[in-house]
Design an enzyme around this catalytic site. Structure first.
Site, mmCIF file in Angstrom:
data_model
loop_
_atom_site.group_PDB
_atom_site.id
_atom_site.type_symbol
_atom_site.label_atom_id
_atom_site.label_comp_id
_atom_site.label_asym_id
_atom_site.label_seq_id
_atom_site.Cartn_x
_atom_site.Cartn_y
_atom_site.Cartn_z
ATOM 1 N N THR A 8 -5.340 -7.108 10.551
ATOM 2 C CA THR A 8 -5.645 -5.870 9.815
ATOM 3 C C THR A 8 -5.182 -4.640 10.588
ATOM 4 O OG1 THR A 8 -7.593 -6.962 8.898
ATOM 5 C CG2 THR A 8 -7.528 -4.568 8.731
ATOM 6 N N ARG A 28 -2.050 -14.541 4.813
ATOM 7 C CA ARG A 28 -2.716 -13.771 5.878
ATOM 8 C C ARG A 28 -1.934 -13.916 7.193
ATOM 9 N NH1 ARG A 28 -7.284 -10.626 4.638
ATOM 10 N NH2 ARG A 28 -8.408 -11.302 6.501
ATOM 11 N N HIS A 56 -2.001 -5.507 1.617
ATOM 12 C CA HIS A 56 -3.290 -6.197 1.484
ATOM 13 C C HIS A 56 -3.030 -7.663 1.164
ATOM 14 C CE1 HIS A 56 -7.354 -7.092 0.057
ATOM 15 N NE2 HIS A 56 -6.789 -7.702 -0.963
ATOM 16 N N PHE A 100 -15.660 3.413 6.813
ATOM 17 C CA PHE A 100 -14.276 3.784 6.472
ATOM 18 C C PHE A 100 -14.020 3.835 4.964
ATOM 19 C CE2 PHE A 100 -14.409 -0.807 7.427
ATOM 20 C CZ PHE A 100 -13.893 -1.352 6.242
ATOM 21 N N GLU A 128 -9.589 -10.414 -7.385
ATOM 22 C CA GLU A 128 -8.618 -9.328 -7.240
ATOM 23 C C GLU A 128 -7.469 -9.472 -8.243
ATOM 24 O OE1 GLU A 128 -9.720 -8.792 -2.513
ATOM 25 O OE2 GLU A 128 -7.733 -9.539 -3.037
ATOM 26 N N LYS A 154 0.828 -1.219 0.000
ATOM 27 C CA LYS A 154 0.000 0.000 0.000
ATOM 28 C C LYS A 154 0.863 1.270 0.000
ATOM 29 C CE LYS A 154 -3.920 -2.293 2.215
ATOM 30 N NZ LYS A 154 -4.987 -2.165 3.246
ATOM 31 N N ARG A 173 2.768 -6.464 8.878
ATOM 32 C CA ARG A 173 2.076 -5.274 9.418
ATOM 33 C C ARG A 173 2.686 -4.835 10.745
ATOM 34 N NH1 ARG A 173 -3.781 -7.337 7.409
ATOM 35 N NH2 ARG A 173 -3.963 -6.067 5.535
ATOM 36 N N ASN A 200 -2.034 0.361 6.656
ATOM 37 C CA ASN A 200 -1.599 -0.929 7.218
ATOM 38 C C ASN A 200 -0.682 -1.720 6.280
ATOM 39 O OD1 ASN A 200 -3.542 -1.840 5.474
ATOM 40 N ND2 ASN A 200 -4.604 -3.131 6.942
ATOM 41 N N TYR A 214 -12.472 -1.829 -4.012
ATOM 42 C CA TYR A 214 -12.984 -1.971 -2.651
ATOM 43 C C TYR A 214 -14.508 -1.885 -2.591
ATOM 44 C CZ TYR A 214 -8.309 -1.861 -0.624
ATOM 45 O OH TYR A 214 -7.033 -2.175 -0.258
HETATM 46 P P1 CMP Z 1 -7.528 -4.563 3.782
HETATM 47 O O1 CMP Z 1 -8.091 -5.751 4.465
HETATM 48 O O2 CMP Z 1 -6.324 -4.708 2.977
HETATM 49 O O3 CMP Z 1 -8.695 -3.922 2.892
HETATM 50 C C1 CMP Z 1 -9.710 -3.132 3.495
HETATM 51 C C2 CMP Z 1 -9.059 -2.079 4.338
HETATM 52 O O4 CMP Z 1 -9.910 -1.174 4.994
HETATM 53 C C3 CMP Z 1 -8.303 -2.760 5.452
HETATM 54 O O5 CMP Z 1 -7.203 -3.449 4.884
HETATM 55 C C4 CMP Z 1 -7.956 -1.568 6.325
HETATM 56 O O6 CMP Z 1 -6.766 -0.912 5.911
HETATM 57 C C5 CMP Z 1 -9.109 -0.588 6.053
HETATM 58 N N1 CMP Z 1 -9.932 -0.382 7.244
HETATM 59 C C6 CMP Z 1 -10.096 0.793 7.866
HETATM 60 N N2 CMP Z 1 -10.912 0.636 8.936
HETATM 61 C C7 CMP Z 1 -11.262 -0.661 8.991
HETATM 62 C C8 CMP Z 1 -12.092 -1.439 9.868
HETATM 63 N N3 CMP Z 1 -12.718 -0.898 10.912
HETATM 64 N N4 CMP Z 1 -12.225 -2.766 9.617
HETATM 65 C C9 CMP Z 1 -11.606 -3.327 8.561
HETATM 66 N N5 CMP Z 1 -10.809 -2.645 7.682
HETATM 67 C C10 CMP Z 1 -10.637 -1.319 7.907
#
Ligand code: CMP
Length: 139
Positions: free
Chosen positions: A93, A87, A117, A59, A128, A11, A104, A114, A51
């Protein structure tokens, strides 16, 4: 069913902080083979489409703004049990909850920024991967 491929993006935060090389090293030294890779800057509509599954989440707007704030690295990776193992390698996350030694934990600053992905299912790994790569761009 397990799949041997997953999709990842390094990212904008990790790219601008100079972590591309370290992250690719973490990925390949964990046994993942790079099947396809590209460096690009997403447009707003590309990020909104990618997304789309999160469109109704609070968010979503911040996520899209963040993902278009700078270039990213997109890649398809191959390894046995790829989705689950990747993962595990990247960690939770929210980096505050990520295990020691995960990507991460090492490189991410917040749940928004973060660092990386990883697809959450075999089905999403396919969707994807197809979003970013044609059949001529993977080996
Ligand atoms: P990723 O799983 O790569 O893709 C969706 C992204 O949304 C996730 O990473 C986070 O960076 C972002 N995000 C921000 N807030 C939230 C949340 N509350 N729960 C999950 N993802 C979040």
């Amino acid at each position: 069913m397990t799949s041997n491929r997953t999709f990842t993006m390094i990212k904008p935060d990790a790219v601008s902080n100079g972590h591309i090389g370290n992250i690719i090293n973490d990925i390949t030294s964990s046994g993942f083979k790079i099947i396809a890779m590209k460096y690009l800057h997403l447009t707003q509509s590309q990020a909104e489409n990618f997304y789309g599954i999160h469109r109704e989440r609070p968010f979503f707007k911040d996520l899209v703004s963040f993902m278009i704030s700078g270039p990213i690295v997109a890649a398809i990776l191959e390894k046995d049990n790829a989705v689950e193992d990747f993962r595990t390698l990247i960690g939770a996350t929210n980096p505050e909850n990520a295990a020691e030694g995960t990507i991460r934990k090492k490189y991410a600053k917040s749940i928004d920024a973060n660092a990386i992905h990883g697809s959450d299912s075999n089905e999403n790994a396919d969707i994807e991967s197809n979003f970013f790569f044609s059949s001529f761009e993977r080996f």
